[in-house]
Scaffold this motif. Structure first.
Motif, mmCIF file in Angstrom:
data_model
loop_
_atom_site.group_PDB
_atom_site.id
_atom_site.type_symbol
_atom_site.label_atom_id
_atom_site.label_comp_id
_atom_site.label_asym_id
_atom_site.label_seq_id
_atom_site.Cartn_x
_atom_site.Cartn_y
_atom_site.Cartn_z
ATOM 1 N N THR A 27 0.845 -1.198 0.000
ATOM 2 C CA THR A 27 0.000 0.000 0.000
ATOM 3 C C THR A 27 0.875 1.240 0.000
ATOM 4 O O THR A 27 2.046 1.193 0.377
ATOM 5 C CB THR A 27 -0.929 0.059 1.236
ATOM 6 O OG1 THR A 27 -0.124 0.164 2.405
ATOM 7 C CG2 THR A 27 -1.832 -1.149 1.330
ATOM 8 N N THR A 28 0.292 2.335 -0.413
ATOM 9 C CA THR A 28 0.909 3.644 -0.269
ATOM 10 C C THR A 28 -0.208 4.641 -0.001
ATOM 11 O O THR A 28 -1.368 4.383 -0.348
ATOM 12 C CB THR A 28 1.741 4.038 -1.511
ATOM 13 O OG1 THR A 28 2.509 5.205 -1.211
ATOM 14 C CG2 THR A 28 0.868 4.295 -2.727
ATOM 15 N N THR A 29 0.104 5.749 0.628
ATOM 16 C CA THR A 29 -0.917 6.732 0.973
ATOM 17 C C THR A 29 -0.511 8.128 0.523
ATOM 18 O O THR A 29 0.662 8.386 0.241
ATOM 19 C CB THR A 29 -1.179 6.775 2.493
ATOM 20 O OG1 THR A 29 0.023 7.164 3.157
ATOM 21 C CG2 THR A 29 -1.647 5.434 3.027
ATOM 22 N N GLY A 30 -1.496 9.004 0.481
ATOM 23 C CA GLY A 30 -1.269 10.406 0.165
ATOM 24 C C GLY A 30 -2.416 11.218 0.730
ATOM 25 O O GLY A 30 -3.359 10.666 1.307
ATOM 26 N N THR A 31 -2.353 12.533 0.560
ATOM 27 C CA THR A 31 -3.405 13.396 1.077
ATOM 28 C C THR A 31 -3.862 14.389 0.015
ATOM 29 O O THR A 31 -3.071 14.861 -0.800
ATOM 30 C CB THR A 31 -2.950 14.193 2.315
ATOM 31 O OG1 THR A 31 -1.819 14.980 1.959
ATOM 32 C CG2 THR A 31 -2.603 13.287 3.471
ATOM 33 N N ILE A 32 -5.142 14.659 0.059
ATOM 34 C CA ILE A 32 -5.738 15.724 -0.743
ATOM 35 C C ILE A 32 -6.557 16.562 0.231
ATOM 36 O O ILE A 32 -7.480 16.056 0.870
ATOM 37 C CB ILE A 32 -6.653 15.171 -1.854
ATOM 38 C CG1 ILE A 32 -5.870 14.262 -2.793
ATOM 39 C CG2 ILE A 32 -7.315 16.312 -2.626
ATOM 40 C CD1 ILE A 32 -6.732 13.503 -3.798
ATOM 41 N N THR A 33 -6.166 17.820 0.381
ATOM 42 C CA THR A 33 -6.896 18.723 1.260
ATOM 43 C C THR A 33 -7.722 19.652 0.386
ATOM 44 O O THR A 33 -7.182 20.334 -0.492
ATOM 45 C CB THR A 33 -5.936 19.533 2.146
ATOM 46 O OG1 THR A 33 -5.131 18.608 2.895
ATOM 47 C CG2 THR A 33 -6.699 20.441 3.093
ATOM 48 N N VAL A 34 -9.030 19.640 0.620
ATOM 49 C CA VAL A 34 -9.951 20.447 -0.178
ATOM 50 C C VAL A 34 -10.502 21.548 0.708
ATOM 51 O O VAL A 34 -11.111 21.272 1.748
ATOM 52 C CB VAL A 34 -11.105 19.583 -0.739
ATOM 53 C CG1 VAL A 34 -11.998 20.416 -1.633
ATOM 54 C CG2 VAL A 34 -10.562 18.369 -1.488
ATOM 55 N N THR A 35 -10.266 22.799 0.304
ATOM 56 C CA THR A 35 -10.739 23.933 1.097
ATOM 57 C C THR A 35 -12.080 24.428 0.558
ATOM 58 O O THR A 35 -12.310 24.431 -0.649
ATOM 59 C CB THR A 35 -9.722 25.088 1.091
ATOM 60 O OG1 THR A 35 -9.468 25.476 -0.256
ATOM 61 C CG2 THR A 35 -8.420 24.662 1.735
ATOM 62 N N ALA A 36 -12.926 24.836 1.484
ATOM 63 C CA ALA A 36 -14.240 25.364 1.104
ATOM 64 C C ALA A 36 -14.081 26.775 0.560
ATOM 65 O O ALA A 36 -13.099 27.466 0.854
ATOM 66 C CB ALA A 36 -15.171 25.372 2.316
ATOM 67 N N ASN A 37 -15.035 27.213 -0.230
ATOM 68 C CA ASN A 37 -15.026 28.587 -0.723
ATOM 69 C C ASN A 37 -15.246 29.561 0.426
ATOM 70 O O ASN A 37 -15.997 29.280 1.359
ATOM 71 C CB ASN A 37 -16.132 28.797 -1.766
ATOM 72 C CG ASN A 37 -15.817 28.101 -3.064
ATOM 73 O OD1 ASN A 37 -14.653 27.927 -3.419
ATOM 74 N ND2 ASN A 37 -16.842 27.687 -3.779
ATOM 75 N N ILE A 38 -14.597 30.695 0.354
ATOM 76 C CA ILE A 38 -14.766 31.730 1.366
ATOM 77 C C ILE A 38 -16.090 32.442 1.124
ATOM 78 O O ILE A 38 -16.380 32.864 0.001
ATOM 79 C CB ILE A 38 -13.602 32.738 1.307
ATOM 80 C CG1 ILE A 38 -12.287 32.031 1.591
ATOM 81 C CG2 ILE A 38 -13.835 33.886 2.282
ATOM 82 C CD1 ILE A 38 -11.070 32.890 1.321
#
Length: 129
Positions: free
Chosen positions: A94-105
């Motif tokens: 396995t391998t992992t990663g991250t995706i951070t999604v920011t909300a609209n201001i």
């Protein structure tokens, strides 16, 4: 005493491997909601498939011809840690990663008598996207 010989074949199969082939940082990216991510790619060896879990809505992970591709446009905000798990072949890899999604201001209205401030704010936001 007679000696007999047996010929036997032993096949050794190497463990599966997975390696990121997309640019550095694509496996830890931050994007605004409803904005396409930079594709994340991994090459695999030995596996007969792969699954990708933990992705935000709107983003998919597909395996074809020994390449895992994660792509799409996230429609949900938050931090997402995804896992690529190889299937078939040898080893649990396995391998992992991250995706951070920011909300609209969301604009804050302070002056009800100045609607042009809101309009100008929205125009600037549109230009930045």
């Amino acid at each position: 005493m007679r000696s007999s010989q047996c010929n036997r074949t032993i096949t050794v199969t190497a463990n599966n491997t997975v390696a990121r082939t997309s640019p550095v940082g694509t496996d830890a990216q931050t994007v605004c909601i409803n904005t396409v991510i930079t594709n994340i790619t991994y090459t695999t060896t030995g596996a007969t498939g792969a699954t990708v879990t933990g992705l935000p809505a709107g983003v998919t992970g597909l395996w074809a011809a020994n390449v895992v591709t994660i792509s799409g446009t996230p429609t949900a905000a938050g931090p997402f840690t995804y896992t690529v798990t190889l299937t078939g072949g040898c080893g649990v890899i396995t391998t992992t990663g991250t995706i951070t999604v920011t909300a609209n201001i969301q604009p804050e209205l302070r002056h009800r008598r100045r609607p042009y401030v809101l309009i100008r704010y929205l125009q600037i936001l549109h230009m930045l996207q």
